[in-house]
Enzyme design. Structure first.
Site, PDB file in Angstrom:
ATOM      1  N   ASP A 156     -21.563  14.592 -30.342  1.00  0.00           N
ATOM      2  CA  ASP A 156     -22.156  15.615 -29.460  1.00  0.00           C
ATOM      3  C   ASP A 156     -23.566  16.010 -29.885  1.00  0.00           C
ATOM      4  OD1 ASP A 156     -20.428  16.673 -31.660  1.00  0.00           O
ATOM      5  OD2 ASP A 156     -21.439  18.537 -31.132  1.00  0.00           O
ATOM      6  N   GLY A 206     -18.389  15.140 -42.419  1.00  0.00           N
ATOM      7  CA  GLY A 206     -17.438  15.915 -41.620  1.00  0.00           C
ATOM      8  C   GLY A 206     -15.996  15.588 -41.992  1.00  0.00           C
ATOM      9  N   GLY A 250     -21.970  11.479 -48.038  1.00  0.00           N
ATOM     10  CA  GLY A 250     -21.344  12.800 -48.069  1.00  0.00           C
ATOM     11  C   GLY A 250     -21.705  13.582 -46.824  1.00  0.00           C
ATOM     12  N   ASP A 251     -21.023  14.705 -46.616  1.00  0.00           N
ATOM     13  CA  ASP A 251     -21.272  15.585 -45.470  1.00  0.00           C
ATOM     14  C   ASP A 251     -21.064  14.887 -44.126  1.00  0.00           C
ATOM     15  OD1 ASP A 251     -22.016  17.645 -47.257  1.00  0.00           O
ATOM     16  OD2 ASP A 251     -23.969  16.678 -47.472  1.00  0.00           O
ATOM     17  N   LYS A 307     -13.311  18.492 -41.575  1.00  0.00           N
ATOM     18  CA  LYS A 307     -12.773  18.707 -40.239  1.00  0.00           C
ATOM     19  C   LYS A 307     -11.671  17.695 -39.914  1.00  0.00           C
ATOM     20  CE  LYS A 307     -14.193  17.383 -35.762  1.00  0.00           C
ATOM     21  NZ  LYS A 307     -14.959  17.735 -34.578  1.00  0.00           N
ATOM     22  N   GLY A 310     -17.587  17.890 -31.403  1.00  0.00           N
ATOM     23  CA  GLY A 310     -17.873  19.310 -31.594  1.00  0.00           C
ATOM     24  C   GLY A 310     -17.349  19.722 -32.958  1.00  0.00           C
ATOM     25  N   ASN A 355     -19.973  20.610 -56.647  1.00  0.00           N
ATOM     26  CA  ASN A 355     -21.164  20.002 -56.044  1.00  0.00           C
ATOM     27  C   ASN A 355     -20.878  19.562 -54.610  1.00  0.00           C
ATOM     28  OD1 ASN A 355     -19.374  18.037 -56.908  1.00  0.00           O
ATOM     29  ND2 ASN A 355     -20.941  16.544 -57.403  1.00  0.00           N
ATOM     30  N   HIS A 370     -17.341  21.533 -48.017  1.00  0.00           N
ATOM     31  CA  HIS A 370     -16.721  21.211 -46.733  1.00  0.00           C
ATOM     32  C   HIS A 370     -16.815  22.435 -45.854  1.00  0.00           C
ATOM     33  CE1 HIS A 370     -15.012  17.543 -48.046  1.00  0.00           C
ATOM     34  NE2 HIS A 370     -14.032  18.054 -48.753  1.00  0.00           N
ATOM     35  N   THR A 371     -17.066  22.213 -44.574  1.00  0.00           N
ATOM     36  CA  THR A 371     -17.027  23.317 -43.633  1.00  0.00           C
ATOM     37  C   THR A 371     -15.869  23.064 -42.693  1.00  0.00           C
ATOM     38  OG1 THR A 371     -19.415  23.235 -43.743  1.00  0.00           O
ATOM     39  CG2 THR A 371     -18.470  24.679 -42.080  1.00  0.00           C
ATOM     40  N   THR A 409     -27.262  18.817 -57.665  1.00  0.00           N
ATOM     41  CA  THR A 409     -27.014  20.108 -57.016  1.00  0.00           C
ATOM     42  C   THR A 409     -27.082  21.233 -58.054  1.00  0.00           C
ATOM     43  OG1 THR A 409     -24.633  19.900 -57.360  1.00  0.00           O
ATOM     44  CG2 THR A 409     -25.483  19.112 -55.257  1.00  0.00           C
TER      45      THR A 409
HETATM   46  P1  GDP Z   1     -17.878  17.152 -45.361  1.00  0.00           P
HETATM   47  O1  GDP Z   1     -18.434  17.560 -46.677  1.00  0.00           O
HETATM   48  O2  GDP Z   1     -17.807  15.678 -45.194  1.00  0.00           O
HETATM   49  O3  GDP Z   1     -16.576  17.802 -45.045  1.00  0.00           O
HETATM   50  O4  GDP Z   1     -18.896  17.655 -44.258  1.00  0.00           O
HETATM   51  P2  GDP Z   1     -19.671  19.054 -44.219  1.00  0.00           P
HETATM   52  O5  GDP Z   1     -18.710  20.126 -43.931  1.00  0.00           O
HETATM   53  O6  GDP Z   1     -20.541  19.212 -45.414  1.00  0.00           O
HETATM   54  O7  GDP Z   1     -20.648  18.795 -42.996  1.00  0.00           O
HETATM   55  C1  GDP Z   1     -20.212  18.479 -41.760  1.00  0.00           C
HETATM   56  C2  GDP Z   1     -20.713  19.517 -40.767  1.00  0.00           C
HETATM   57  O8  GDP Z   1     -20.600  18.995 -39.472  1.00  0.00           O
HETATM   58  C3  GDP Z   1     -19.882  20.787 -40.757  1.00  0.00           C
HETATM   59  O9  GDP Z   1     -20.715  21.865 -40.468  1.00  0.00           O
HETATM   60  C4  GDP Z   1     -18.876  20.542 -39.621  1.00  0.00           C
HETATM   61  O10 GDP Z   1     -18.412  21.722 -39.016  1.00  0.00           O
HETATM   62  C5  GDP Z   1     -19.719  19.759 -38.682  1.00  0.00           C
HETATM   63  N1  GDP Z   1     -19.017  18.797 -37.863  1.00  0.00           N
HETATM   64  C6  GDP Z   1     -18.052  17.914 -38.237  1.00  0.00           C
HETATM   65  N2  GDP Z   1     -17.707  17.136 -37.193  1.00  0.00           N
HETATM   66  C7  GDP Z   1     -18.480  17.533 -36.149  1.00  0.00           C
HETATM   67  C8  GDP Z   1     -18.618  17.079 -34.805  1.00  0.00           C
HETATM   68  O11 GDP Z   1     -17.963  16.156 -34.356  1.00  0.00           O
HETATM   69  N3  GDP Z   1     -19.529  17.729 -34.040  1.00  0.00           N
HETATM   70  C9  GDP Z   1     -20.283  18.764 -34.504  1.00  0.00           C
HETATM   71  N4  GDP Z   1     -21.161  19.340 -33.691  1.00  0.00           N
HETATM   72  N5  GDP Z   1     -20.197  19.185 -35.777  1.00  0.00           N
HETATM   73  C10 GDP Z   1     -19.306  18.581 -36.575  1.00  0.00           C
HETATM   74 MG    MG Z   2     -20.159  18.448 -47.479  1.00  0.00          MG
END
Ligand code: GDP
Ligand code: MG
Length: 421
Positions: A318, A15, A12-13, A18, A403, A49, A52-53, A138
């Site tokens: 990055d 990315g 998980g987490d 994005k 990024g 639980n 996403h950001t 969680t």
């Molecule tokens: P998800 O649950 O899989 O969507 O991922 P999360 O949002 O919990 O965590 C991923 C974090 O990494 C977030 O804060 C994103 O903005 C950040 N992120 C995703 N891809 C990249 C990347 O290529 N570079 C950087 N620096 N941050 C990233």
């Molecule tokens: Mg996440």
């Protein structure tokens, strides 16, 4: 019609949010249609639980239950039948989005009649575990919701909306203060009622140009394929509605929340304490620091094979620059050493719950770099790192995150054209 699922390849987490957001943005541009929504973005598992950001136009959106596409105009977002929904948190999430200027209306958001509801009694039961240090829960009541679902005593969204029926069902369970409890959800019922949809009809008559299923958590947490018992209560690796293509998202290192039940073979030593802040490794939902490890090739290859992933994407390349800054080596875990033997491939013996606790990581080291991507050119050391991973995984990265913003991606043109974007 393009039909793809975005699945977490690790814990998980990775990315995913994005990448979903990037693909939706491209699809909206390609298939813009002002009469109907051209993109369908749905979630099929997990609940509050997950987190996403998504970073769009200088704004950061933190989503827990609602799919990432909500931040776009021409996308219809669906909370699907395999989900566990927390109605109180859903109201908060809708409110927060509206405060950030995102309208959440029935023409762009729906909730499957069959989704199961996470209610206060589930959460109260879970909180008892959450407060125990290092427990992987969680505290969101997901396990309890899943348990009630399997036990045939769950309340689905369609029943939640009918207070008399909900009272009747709970009374059959000898629930106390039933009326009072059910009435405490009156506001949620009134606000969420307009979002009730038949998921079956949406898929039967959909007419969308681009369908994108959005996973939460990752394959190593899958109820069936993950590192049992350190798993979640749903199937992050098994999207509903049979998407034609699966894209696995891998962070180019590893992170994991709660490892009490789940061995983390490639976990870093104390170095990880220097990385939490610069790498932003704190849970979106729990705010707890995540455990950080090196990219685990053994587990990643297993994930790819176990659900037959078509494409892989890598994120956070990055972030590895920071290792250069502090003069640390970059490593990957290429094998597990167990009882004097190196395992390069996932093995059936790992399913036995004590085996991986005794595994030691076998590392390969890489030169670091200071700037990942300058004027359209990937730093040669970063390139070597990626190419070695591709060689070990037997697949090319079709997307590489450089990024946090959704446009900070190196995109493989062949992949984009295969998706018709
Ligand atoms: P998800 O649950 O899989 O969507 O991922 P999360 O949002 O919990 O965590 C991923 C974090 O990494 C977030 O804060 C994103 O903005 C950040 N992120 C995703 N891809 C990249 C990347 O290529 N570079 C950087 N620096 N941050 C990233
Ligand atoms: Mg996440």
């Amino acid at each position: 019609m393009v039909d793809i699922a975005i699945i977490g390849g690790q814990n998980g987490d990775e990315g995913k949010g994005k990448i979903v957001e990037y693909l939706i943005n491209s699809a909206e541009k390609k298939f813009s249609n002002f009469l109907t929504k051209s993109v369908l973005n749905y979630r099929w598992q997990g609940g509050a639980n997950a987190g996403h950001t998504v970073a769009v136009d200088g704004k950061i959106f933190k989503l827990h239950q609602i799919p990432s596409g909500i931040v776009r105009k021409n996308t219809y977002c669906l909370l699907g039948k395999g989900m566990f929904l927390n109605p109180r948190k859903l109201l908060n999430e809708i409110k927060e989005l509206e405060e950030q200027g995102i309208k959440v209306t029935p023409d762009k958001f729906g909730i499957s009649s069959k989704a199961h509801m996470t209610l206060d009694y589930h959460i109260n039961d879970d909180q008892a575990y959450f407060n125990l240090e290092e427990h992987s829960s969680t505290g969101s009541g997901i396990k309890q919701t899943a348990r009630d679902k399997a036990d045939r005593i769950g309340i689905r969204f369609i029943e939640f909306l009918d207070s008399d029926l909900m009272i009747k069902i709970l009374k059959e369970r000898n629930f106390h203060n039933t009326e009072q409890f059910v009435n405490s959800y009156q506001k949620e019922r009134e606000i969420l009622d307009k979002f009730l949809v038949s998921e079956d009809e949406i898929f039967a008559n959909c007419g969308f140009d681009f369908v994108i299923a959005e996973g939460a958590q990752g394959i190593m947490l899958d109820l069936d394929d993950g590192q049992y018992p350190g798993i979640t209560s749903s199937n992050p690796g098994l999207p509903t509605h049979r998407p034609k293509k699966l894209l696995g998202v891998f962070k180019l290192y590893c992170s994991s929340v709660g490892i009490k039940d789940r061995p983390f073979v490639s976990e870093m030593d104390e170095l990880q304490n220097k990385l939490h802040v610069p790498w932003g490794e704190f849970g979106t939902t729990t705010k707890k620091p995540r455990h950080i490890g090196w990219f685990d090739v053994v587990a990643a290859k297993y994930s790819i094979d176990v659900i037959q992933i078509d494409y892989i994407g890598g994120t956070c390349l990055d972030k590895l620059e920071y290792l250069h800054k502090i003069g640390e080596k970059l490593k990957i875990c290429i094998a597990y050493e167990i009882g004097g033997q190196n395992y390069y491939k996932w093995d059936v013996s790992f399913d036995k719950r004590n085996v991986l606790w005794n595994a030691k990581p076998v590392f390969e080291e890489f030169e670091t770099w200071d700037k990942t991507y300058v004027n359209g050119v990937l730093n040669p050391n970063a390139k070597k790192y990626i190419e070695r991973l591709e060689e070990l995984l037997g697949k090319k990265f079709v997307l590489l995150g450089i990024g946090p913003k959704s446009e900070e991606l190196i995109v493989d043109n062949k992949f984009v054209s295969e998706l018709g974007l």
